[in-house]
Each structure stands twice: as structure tokens, then as C-alpha cells.
Design a protein around this motif. Structure first.
Motif, PDB file in Angstrom:
ATOM      1  N   ILE A   7       0.844  -1.273   0.078  1.00  0.00           N
ATOM      2  CA  ILE A   7       0.082   0.030   0.112  1.00  0.00           C
ATOM      3  C   ILE A   7       0.761   1.049   0.080  1.00  0.00           C
ATOM      4  N   TYR A   8       0.465   1.987  -0.796  1.00  0.00           N
ATOM      5  CA  TYR A   8       1.144   3.421  -0.888  1.00  0.00           C
ATOM      6  C   TYR A   8       0.190   4.495  -0.475  1.00  0.00           C
ATOM      7  N   LEU A  42      -4.166   2.866   9.358  1.00  0.00           N
ATOM      8  CA  LEU A  42      -2.785   2.971   8.603  1.00  0.00           C
ATOM      9  C   LEU A  42      -1.878   4.159   9.089  1.00  0.00           C
ATOM     10  N   GLU A  43      -0.520   3.757   8.724  1.00  0.00           N
ATOM     11  CA  GLU A  43       0.382   5.086   9.036  1.00  0.00           C
ATOM     12  C   GLU A  43       1.427   4.992   8.030  1.00  0.00           C
ATOM     13  N   SER A 102      10.247   6.705   3.643  1.00  0.00           N
ATOM     14  CA  SER A 102      10.220   6.078   2.226  1.00  0.00           C
ATOM     15  C   SER A 102       9.617   6.739   1.257  1.00  0.00           C
ATOM     16  N   CYS A 103       9.256   8.121   1.338  1.00  0.00           N
ATOM     17  CA  CYS A 103       8.688   8.954   0.470  1.00  0.00           C
ATOM     18  C   CYS A 103       9.668   9.102  -0.798  1.00  0.00           C
ATOM     19  N   LEU A 158       5.208   9.692  -3.402  1.00  0.00           N
ATOM     20  CA  LEU A 158       4.523   8.343  -3.097  1.00  0.00           C
ATOM     21  C   LEU A 158       5.380   7.943  -1.927  1.00  0.00           C
ATOM     22  N   CYS A 159       4.547   7.561  -0.840  1.00  0.00           N
ATOM     23  CA  CYS A 159       5.155   7.006   0.246  1.00  0.00           C
ATOM     24  C   CYS A 159       4.494   5.522   0.624  1.00  0.00           C
ATOM     25  N   ARG A 160       5.130   4.635   1.357  1.00  0.00           N
ATOM     26  CA  ARG A 160       4.964   3.485   1.869  1.00  0.00           C
ATOM     27  C   ARG A 160       4.017   3.567   2.943  1.00  0.00           C
ATOM     28  N   VAL A 161       2.969   2.863   3.022  1.00  0.00           N
ATOM     29  CA  VAL A 161       1.927   2.927   4.096  1.00  0.00           C
ATOM     30  C   VAL A 161       1.959   1.444   4.645  1.00  0.00           C
ATOM     31  N   TYR A 162       1.701   1.463   6.013  1.00  0.00           N
ATOM     32  CA  TYR A 162       1.563   0.049   6.572  1.00  0.00           C
ATOM     33  C   TYR A 162       0.441  -0.128   7.411  1.00  0.00           C
TER      34      TYR A 162
END
Length: 532
Positions: free
Chosen positions: A479-480, A499-500, A505-506, A520-524
Motif C-alpha cells: 500500500i502506498y 494505516l500509517e 520511504s517517500c 509516493l510513500c509506503r503505508v503500513y
């Protein structure tokens, strides 16, 4: 022989000149980078050609669901032509055709044999083609000129035939109405001109002739509308139970959106007095009809002159002298048709939208009506000449053209680089920014959802919001997030889904259209953060 050759080539050469002038003026306007282009004009064509209507969820916000047909030519030009200057030149071809139609209308309204014919045609053409909105959207993707061209074609057919024979033939009514229907289907806001055209067909003749023309025009107007919108309306109805989704949902009550009107109430008159004298008000205060500054006194001038012409007609009728001067009488029914079309279209626009950008056809036809009013009101050829030259000079000289975003040409039309996404990624977009134009440059198996935008909110209970929650909750791949770099509006949104974002990672999305780059950033998922 020479005269026949000149006559044969006069109009083809005029069309070529109009096309060339429009193309070069479009290039001079520079690269179009308006908000709507970045939001949906490029993405919608891509989505339509790649079947993404049900795959992505509102990535172009409310405008995701607009008819994509008008956006296909620009999309194909970008794919096939590397030079943005050539694209800008070609995009102005509809303006060139509309200008040619205005010339044909003027030639019919001011027939051969009248005094100063060339002067009246020249002044009306200059005033008609230099309106603020027409110039502002020239060569742009805002899609005002293609339907305006169709409306002007319709008017050219009707005005020319009416001026020549006193009344249009059935096939001319059918063709003109069909073209206007095409325009309405391509851009729904042009429904005001469809209504104006239908009403103008009943502007003269016996009651039976008026009824027959109006019915014939209505049938072909609807047929044209179905030809360009029917497939899209059927698609929206199949997917969302509303053929105009999400517009008019207060009537259709589709469970996929809130049951509210999407018409923006911020534009238009604020009182009865403003409604009556609205052209005079928005000539002074642009915020009544536009989000960007402009100045154009054409409709205000026509409003005042039309009232003076009405007063002159009433006075003349009382004293037995209400007829039109010889300059206008020869094409009297054509003038009436054009006048009724303008008034009916304006009143429909006033009641429905109040956004000045939608009035490009009225900017054009206001010019011959201004000239006609002066010829009707002012006696004496020298006074007419002086007044019209001064009036047109003032109208053109005081016009201030708005801008929704232009840049100097450089490289390709789009110079966009999207960072590599993992396979089968889900991208959550926000908040209310125009970013969808970057999606065609991402890997095609990525899915984009926009849960919080200009018509959808994450806390709503309609099926579209529910579908977003299901997609995010059920997605088991990467997810991003995607947003504008200088803001942090996504935190609240991501919190709603548990999510956060990993700020480390952006990565930026490179685009020469942006001053504040997208990222774009990774989301967890918060429950999985110990795995990072």
C-alpha cells in the motif's frame, strides 16, 4: 471567369485562414496546464481506453465520471505527436472552425448590397473572436471550444438558410439540431444552448410552422444527445444507478453517492435585483461568475443596447415607425432567430450555472447583436461608423483574459516519472488535489483510490465510500499514499483505516507541471508496524 474563381475559393481560403490564425494564437498562449487537465482530462481518456472505471475509485474526484469522449483527441495527440507546440496548434482547430462559422453568420446577417457591409462584418468578427473566455481556453483541454464549434455550426446553418429563404428547410433544422445535440451530449453544460436553439426555432412563422420546427428540432436534438452521451449514460446507470452520476443524485437517489445536488451554488446572482441586471454586475465583479480574474463588457454592452433597442421599438410602434432599417430588414427572421437563441440560452445559463466560462458561444454572437443594435438605434451612417469603431475598440481594449495555468513549452507535453511501485499495489490518494494525470505513467496493475475528495468523504455511508473501505481493508499487497509534498492532509485519512505512513520511504513524482511535487510513500497497517 476571374470573378467565378474568386467566388469559388473565397470561403475555403477563409476557413484555412481561420484555422491557421487559431493555431498560431494557441501556440502563443503557451502550454496549457489547467487544474482540470491535471485532475481528469488526461486520466479519463486513459481510464476509458483501459477499462478502469470500476478498478480505480474516483481518482479524478467528482470529474472521474464525466463523459470521456471530448478527452480522447488530446490523449491521442499526446501519444502520437512528440511536440507540444504541434499539439497546441491542432487543439485550436475547433476554434478555427467556430470562427469560420461566425464569418458565415455575419455574411448572412449583413447581405450584399448594404452600405458599409465589410466594416460591419469586420468589426463584429473582431469583437466576437476576442472575448475573454474564448481567448483564455484557446487550445486548452477545458473542452469549451469543441462543443462551441458544434453550436456555431448549428447557428450558421440556421441563420444562413433563414436569411436566404426566410425560413430554414426541414433538413437544415434537423442537421442543426443534431449538431447541437452532439454538443450537449459531449458537455452537459451546453444543454443551455440546446434549449436556446430549440426555442429559437419557434421565433417566427405561423403557429403551425413554429410548432413543426420546434418538434423536429427537439427530436433531432435528443437524437444527437443520445449519440454522444447515450453510451456513457447507460454505463453510469449500469454501474451506479444514475445516468449522470454523481450529478442530479437528489433526483436519482443512487446508493453510490450522497443524495445531494453537485451544482456549485457559489456562482450566479445573489438577489432578484442582481438577477435582473446580472451582466452589469459581473462586468464589475468577476467573483460572481468566475474563480479567476477577468474583465469582459460584451454582455453588459449588449444588455444596455438591447434595452435601448426595445425602447426604440416601443416608441416607433406607438408612432408608426417600428420597422428595422434597410441594413437589417433583409435578414429580419435571421436576426430574430439569433436574438431569441441568445436570450433563451442566457436565461437558462443564469438559472442553472452562472459560470462565465460556459458562455463562449454567447461571447461570439454578442458581437453581431451589438452591431445590429447600434444600426437599429443610431441614425446617420457617419454616427454609426464612429460609434461602432469606438465601441469595438473599447470592448477589445478593455478585455482582460483570465488564466487557469500556462507554462513555457519544454520537451514533451508531459514529463512525468513515477517511482517504481511494487506489483499489485494499492495507492491511496488525497486530499482534494489534481493528481490523476500521473496515473497513466504508473504501472498498469496498480489500483488508485481517492477516499476524500471534492465529492466523497471517508465517513460517508454510501456504497462508493463502503467500496473504498472494502478495498483498503481487504488488500493484502503493498500500500502506498500519494499526495502533494508540502502538505500532511493524509494523516487523518490514513488513521481512519488503521494505516500509517513511513515518512522515510517517500519519493517524489517528477513532473514539470508542478511547483509543489507529488510524492509516493509506503503505508503500513498499524498492527503490522512491528514487522517494518
Amino acid at each position: 471567369m476571374r470573378e467565378s474563381v474568386v467566388a469559388r475559393w473565397r470561403w475555403p481560403l477563409a476557413l484555412a485562414a481561420c484555422l491557421a490564425a487559431a493555431g498560431f494564437a494557441s501556440v502563443a498562449n503557451r502550454l496549457d496546464v489547467n487544474w482540470d487537465l491535471k485532475n481528469y482530462h488526461f486520466y479519463n481518456a486513459y481510464a476509458f481506453l483501459n477499462g478502469r472505471l470500476g478498478w480505480d475509485i474516483a481518482p479524478a474526484q467528482l470529474q472521474t465520471y464525466h463523459n470521456p469522449l471530448l478527452d480522447l483527441p488530446f490523449y491521442y495527440l499526446v501519444q502520437e505527436i512528440p511536440s507540444p507546440r504541434v499539439i497546441a496548434f491542432v487543439m485550436a482547430s475547433t476554434t478555427g472552425v467556430a470562427a469560420f462559422c461566425l464569418l458565415r453568420i455575419l455574411a448572412a446577417l449583413f447581405p450584399r448590397g448594404i452600405e458599409d457591409r465589410a466594416l460591419w462584418i469586420g468589426l463584429a468578427f473582431i469583437a466576437g473572436m476576442t472575448g475573454s473566455m474564448g481567448r483564455a481556453v484557446l487550445g486548452s483541454t477545458m473542452n469549451e471550444w469543441p462543443p462551441a464549434m458544434l453550436v456555431m455550426l448549428s447557428l450558421a446553418i440556421l441563420v444562413t438558410s433563414t436569411a436566404t429563404r426566410g425560413s430554414p428547410r426541414a433538413r437544415e433544422v434537423a442537421l442543426a439540431s443534431l449538431l447541437a445535440g452532439f454538443a450537449v451530449g459531449l458537455k452537459l453544460t451546453y444543454g443551455v444552448f440546446g434549449a436556446g436553439l430549440a426555442i429559437s426555432l419557434a421565433a417566427f412563422g405561423t403557429p403551425r410552422e413554429r410548432l413543426r420546427r420546434a418538434l423536429l428540432g427537439g427530436v433531432f436534438l435528443f437524437a444527437g444527445f443520445l449519440a454522444t452521451y447515450g453510451f456513457w449514460g447507460a454505463t453510469l446507470y449500469r454501474e451506479f444507478a444514475n445516468p449522470f452520476f454523481p450529478y442530479f443524485n437528489e433526483l436519482f437517489r443512487s446508493p453510490w453517492a450522497e443524495p445531494v445536488s453537485q451544482v456549485d451554488p457559489n456562482w450566479g446572482p445573489r438577489s432578484v435585483l442582481q438577477a435582473i441586471f446580472f451582466p452589469l454586475y459581473f462586468a464589475r465583479e468577476y467573483r460572481l461568475v468566475s474563480e479567476v480574474s477577468f474583465r469582459d463588457w460584451r454582455l453588459a454592452t449588449l444588455f444596455v443596447l438591447a434595452l435601448l433597442a426595445l425602447a426604440r421599438w416601443l416608441w416607433g410602434r406607438r408612432h408608426g415607425n417600428a420597422g428595422a432599417p434597410r441594413d437589417l430588414a433583409a435578414a429580419g427572421h435571421a436576426w430574430r432567430l439569433l436574438g431569441v437563441f441568445t436570450l433563451a440560452s442566457y436565461l437558462a445559463w443564469l438559472g442553472l450555472f452562472g459560470i462565465y466560462r460556459y458562455l463562449v458561444p454567447l461571447e461570439m454572437v454578442s458581437a453581431p447583436l451589438i452591431v445590429g443594435c447600434v444600426l437599429y438605434i443610431v441614425p446617420g451612417k457617419n454616427a454609426r461608423r464612429a460609434l461602432l469603431v469606438i465601441l469595438v475598440a473599447l470592448l477589445v481594449g478593455t478585455t482582460r483574459t483570465p488564466s487557469w495555468g500556462r507554462l513555457d513549452f519544454r520537451g514533451a507535453y508531459f514529463d512525468v516519472t513515477v517511482p517504481d511501485l511494487a506489483p499489485r499495489a494499492l495507492v491511496i490518494m488525497g486530499y482534494a488535489e489534481p493528481m490523476a494525470y500521473a496515473i497513466p505513467f504508473a504501472r498498469p496493475d496498480a489500483r488508485f483510490v481517492y477516499p476524500w475528495n471534492n465529492f466523497l468523504r471517508y465517513d460517508q455511508h454510501n456504497l462508493l465510500a463502503k467500496r473504498v473501505r472494502e478495498i483498503i481493508g481487504g488488500h493484502r499487497g503493498p500500500i502506498y499514499s500519494m499526495d502533494i509534498h508540502n502538505g500532511d492532509n493524509l494523516k487523518e485519512l490514513l488513521d481512519q483505516y488503521g494505516l500509517e505512513r513511513d515518512a522515510r520511504s517517500c519519493l517524489p513524482i517528477r513532473s514539470h507541471l508542478e511547483t509543489s511535487p507529488m510524492r509516493l510513500c509506503r503505508v503500513y497497517r498499524k498492527e503490522d508496524r512491528h514487522d517494518r
